[in-house]
Write a protein that holds these residues in place. Structure first.
Motif, PDB file in Angstrom:
ATOM      1  N   HIS A   1      46.481  30.909  40.232  1.00 47.08           N
ATOM      2  CA  HIS A   1      45.157  31.414  39.816  1.00 47.08           C
ATOM      3  C   HIS A   1      45.210  32.917  39.576  1.00 47.08           C
ATOM      4  O   HIS A   1      44.655  33.435  38.604  1.00 47.08           O
ATOM      5  CB  HIS A   1      44.109  31.119  40.898  1.00 47.08           C
ATOM      6  N   TYR A   2      45.893  33.595  40.493  1.00 45.79           N
ATOM      7  CA  TYR A   2      46.013  35.059  40.390  1.00 45.79           C
ATOM      8  C   TYR A   2      46.706  35.442  39.072  1.00 45.79           C
ATOM      9  O   TYR A   2      46.244  36.317  38.330  1.00 45.79           O
ATOM     10  CB  TYR A   2      46.817  35.565  41.598  1.00 45.79           C
TER      11      TYR A   2
ATOM     12  N   PHE B   1      43.475  34.987  31.394  1.00 44.47           N
ATOM     13  CA  PHE B   1      42.025  34.876  31.183  1.00 44.47           C
ATOM     14  C   PHE B   1      41.578  35.611  29.913  1.00 44.47           C
ATOM     15  O   PHE B   1      40.738  35.115  29.166  1.00 44.47           O
ATOM     16  CB  PHE B   1      41.266  35.435  32.396  1.00 44.47           C
TER      17      PHE B   1
ATOM     18  N   VAL C   1      41.987  42.811  38.854  1.00 42.03           N
ATOM     19  CA  VAL C   1      42.197  41.643  39.729  1.00 42.03           C
ATOM     20  C   VAL C   1      43.116  42.061  40.869  1.00 42.03           C
ATOM     21  O   VAL C   1      44.138  42.713  40.635  1.00 42.03           O
ATOM     22  CB  VAL C   1      42.866  40.486  38.947  1.00 42.03           C
TER      23      VAL C   1
ATOM     24  N   VAL D   1      37.518  39.825  33.575  1.00 38.80           N
ATOM     25  CA  VAL D   1      37.245  39.859  35.014  1.00 38.80           C
ATOM     26  C   VAL D   1      37.481  41.233  35.627  1.00 38.80           C
ATOM     27  O   VAL D   1      37.346  41.411  36.821  1.00 38.80           O
ATOM     28  CB  VAL D   1      38.089  38.804  35.791  1.00 38.80           C
TER      29      VAL D   1
ATOM     30  N   ALA E   1      44.452  34.785  36.145  1.00 37.57           N
ATOM     31  CA  ALA E   1      43.368  35.775  36.043  1.00 37.57           C
ATOM     32  C   ALA E   1      43.902  37.082  35.452  1.00 37.57           C
ATOM     33  O   ALA E   1      43.250  37.715  34.626  1.00 37.57           O
ATOM     34  CB  ALA E   1      42.765  36.018  37.424  1.00 37.57           C
ATOM     35  N   ARG E   2      45.112  37.453  35.852  1.00 36.22           N
ATOM     36  CA  ARG E   2      45.658  38.732  35.386  1.00 36.22           C
ATOM     37  C   ARG E   2      46.192  38.664  33.958  1.00 36.22           C
ATOM     38  O   ARG E   2      46.067  39.608  33.201  1.00 36.22           O
ATOM     39  CB  ARG E   2      46.808  39.180  36.300  1.00 36.22           C
TER      40      ARG E   2
END
Ligand code: FAD
Ligand code: NAI
Length: 472
Positions: free
Chosen positions: A65-66, A73, A83, A80, A69-70
């Motif tokens: 997920h990390y 995304f 992160v 976001v 997200a980085r």
């Protein structure tokens, strides 16, 4: 009369599953397990649930997920901002997952009226087991008509790199680092090295794996292993092959690993060192000598194809016996032994046990690979289909990798399926099922797969076996 129909020694995925199946089949069952968790409490589930399969996958999912997200995304138009990772929160979530699942097994034991006896089990005579209860000086002896040994395995410690449970650790230590190491060294580029190496590499640790072998993932189909190897830098993993470990020195500032290859001597400076150089069976201290239990030459309890030891009514399953050290193999043997004791005639099909490496992308395979078939002189056809030609893979942004299907040149029976790519761990189930039913590549090719799905890559690889793939 015996106290129990069955006593199981060990409460991992081999032992607890065997105990549940025995109880389901109406047998009075006890399970002795000596595992104690970080809080000092007994916890069922063995290595797999407490410090193996489950916590490692919980962390791998968190870091995935990390990473998304980085790095991904923004491609989807999701903003976001900055992160960051809260390692303590990630660890707490992992622990919660472990607690939920291990607690679930305790509930199943209650439901099936299995006596859970925390402590060490030791064979002391025919059908007799001594239980050394934890924290008490009491030694109870109990008896059963049948005994199932499921004591699992432990990490191999290297003389040159003894564990200090702080900076030089085994997989259990690497599942619980309090912060992201700036530089992580890993001895061994096997399954644990790759999985736990990628956890910390994806969080920013400069991660270097020292592999003794010159060949990456020796048991994996070469075409797949080479594709994985080529992508290692994308996962942040640097692997040094043919690395012979010479010494490990610790100072307050760092750990220096001296290793050698054909080019000479090298030094690796790291902050944490994970030793993941294999596991060995837990076959010592179980009373083998007292009762005359036989081992094979490698310390595993010797069993026949039906997990019977040389002693009547005594079976052994899971990591403590021959075969791959995998949770699902241990469980399959546990179920089979329980059913055999109940008078049924189950079979474990060792030829269709799937293997998975949960890196991202994942690697999964079942059956034989091209090199094994060549070595055995078996003529085969191969069909390969890349995820780069799969619609759903593009929609998801996961186009790395391929599916490779090998089928017998004469009969078209599927002999092996090898997958490198997103969701390989889930996709392999279809291949296992196909092989269980002795399917041909044509059977898979004529099976309608939902569109758009990653599973269409399996369909296309099956079509490719006779050159009729549609989208390439
Ligand atoms: P174990 O799980 O080792 O359980 C044996 C239990 O018996 C333990 O609780 C032990 O404390 C207890 N015991 C030992 N001796 C005694 C005694 N004398 N008396 C009482 N109790 C005793 N496999 C997979 O299939 N998928 C994965 O994703 C995966 N990930 C892993 C990740 C890591 C970091 C590690 C280390 C392993 C992983 N494995 C995975 C391997 C998997 O954990 C093992 O194959 C599996 O746990 C074996 O099950 P078992 O029941 O034979 O033994
Ligand atoms: P492994 O056998 O997969 O890999 C160990 C590697 O270390 C080998 O490649 C070996 O050549 C190398 N090695 C040994 N001594 C060395 C040395 N001195 N220097 C450098 N390299 C050295 O063992 P690993 O990774 O410890 O995992 C143990 C077992 O746990 C696996 O065999 C597997 O059965 C199980 N496991 C399964 C997982 C899964 O199914 N996804 C995940 C993690 C573990």
């Amino acid at each position: 009369m015996s106290d129990y129909d069955v006593i199981v020694i060990g409460g991992g995925p081999g032992g607890y599953v065997a105990a549940i199946r025995c109880a389901q089949l109406g047998m009075k069952t006890a399970c002795i397990d000596d595992y104690v968790n970080e809080q000092g409490a007994p916890s069922l589930g063995g290595v797999c649930l407490n410090v193996g399969c489950i916590p490692s996958k919980a962390l791998l999912d968190s870091v995935h997920h990390y990473h998304r997200a980085r790095h991904e995304f923004a491609n989807h138009g999701i903003q976001v901002g900055e992160v960051s990772i809260d390692v303590a929160a990630m660890m707490q979530r992992k622990q919660q997952v472990v607690q939920t699942l291990t607690g679930g097994i305790a509930m199943l034991f209650t439901k099936y009226k299995i006596d859970w006896l925390p402590g060490r089990g030791c064979l002391v005579g025919e059908q007799r087991v001594r239980v050394e209860s934890r924290g008490e000086d009491t030694l109870n002896e109990i008896s059963a008509d049948n005994i199932i040994i499921a004591t699992g395995s432990s990490v191999v410690e290297l003389e040159a790199a003894p564990f200090d449970d702080d900076r030089i650790v085994d997989s259990t230590g690497a599942l619980a680092f309090a912060e992201v190491p700036r530089r992580l060294g890993v001895i061994g580029a096997g399954v644990i090295g790759l999985e736990l190496g990628s956890v910390w590499a994806r969080l920013g640790a400069k991660t270097t794996l020292l592999a003794r072998s010159e060949t990456f993932l020796r048991h994996v189909d070469r075409q797949i292993a080479e594709a994985v190897q080529q992508d290692l830098p994308d996962s942040g993993l640097e692997v040094q092959f043919g690395a012979r470990l010479r010494s490990v020195k610790k100072t307050a500032r760092q750990i220096t690993v001296t290793w050698e290859n054909a080019a000479g001597e090298h030094k690796l400076h790291v902050d944490r060192l994970l030793v993941a150089a294999g596991r060995r069976p837990n076959s010592a201290d179980i009373g083998a000598e007292t009762v005359g239990l036989k081992f094979d030459g490698r310390g595993f309890i010797e069993v026949d194809a039906e997990c019977r030891t040389n002693l009547p009514g005594v079976y052994a399953i899971g990591d403590v016996v021959r075969g791959p050290m995998l949770a699902h193999k241990a469980s399959a043997e546990g179920v089979a032994v329980a059913e055999r004791i109940a008078g049924q005639q189950p079979q474990v099909n060792y030829a269709t046990i799937p293997s998975v490496i949960y890196t991202w992308p994942e690697v999964a395979w079942v059956g034989q690979n091209a090199e094994q078939l060549q070595a055995e002189g078996i003529a085969f056809n191969a069909g390969v289909f890349p995820f780069a030609a799969n619609g759903r893979a593009h929609a998801a942004g996961d186009t790395v990798g391929m599916v490779k299907i090998l089928s017998d040149a004469r009969t078209d029976t599927i002999l092996g399926v090898h997958i490198y790519g997103a969701h390989a761990s889930e996709l392999i189930a279809e291949a296992v099922l196909a092989m269980e039913f002795s399917a041909s590549a044509e059977d898979l090719a004529r099976t309608i797969h939902a569109h758009p799905t990653f599973s269409e890559a399996l369909h296309e690889a099956a079509l490719a076996v006779d050159g009729s793939a549609l989208h390439i």
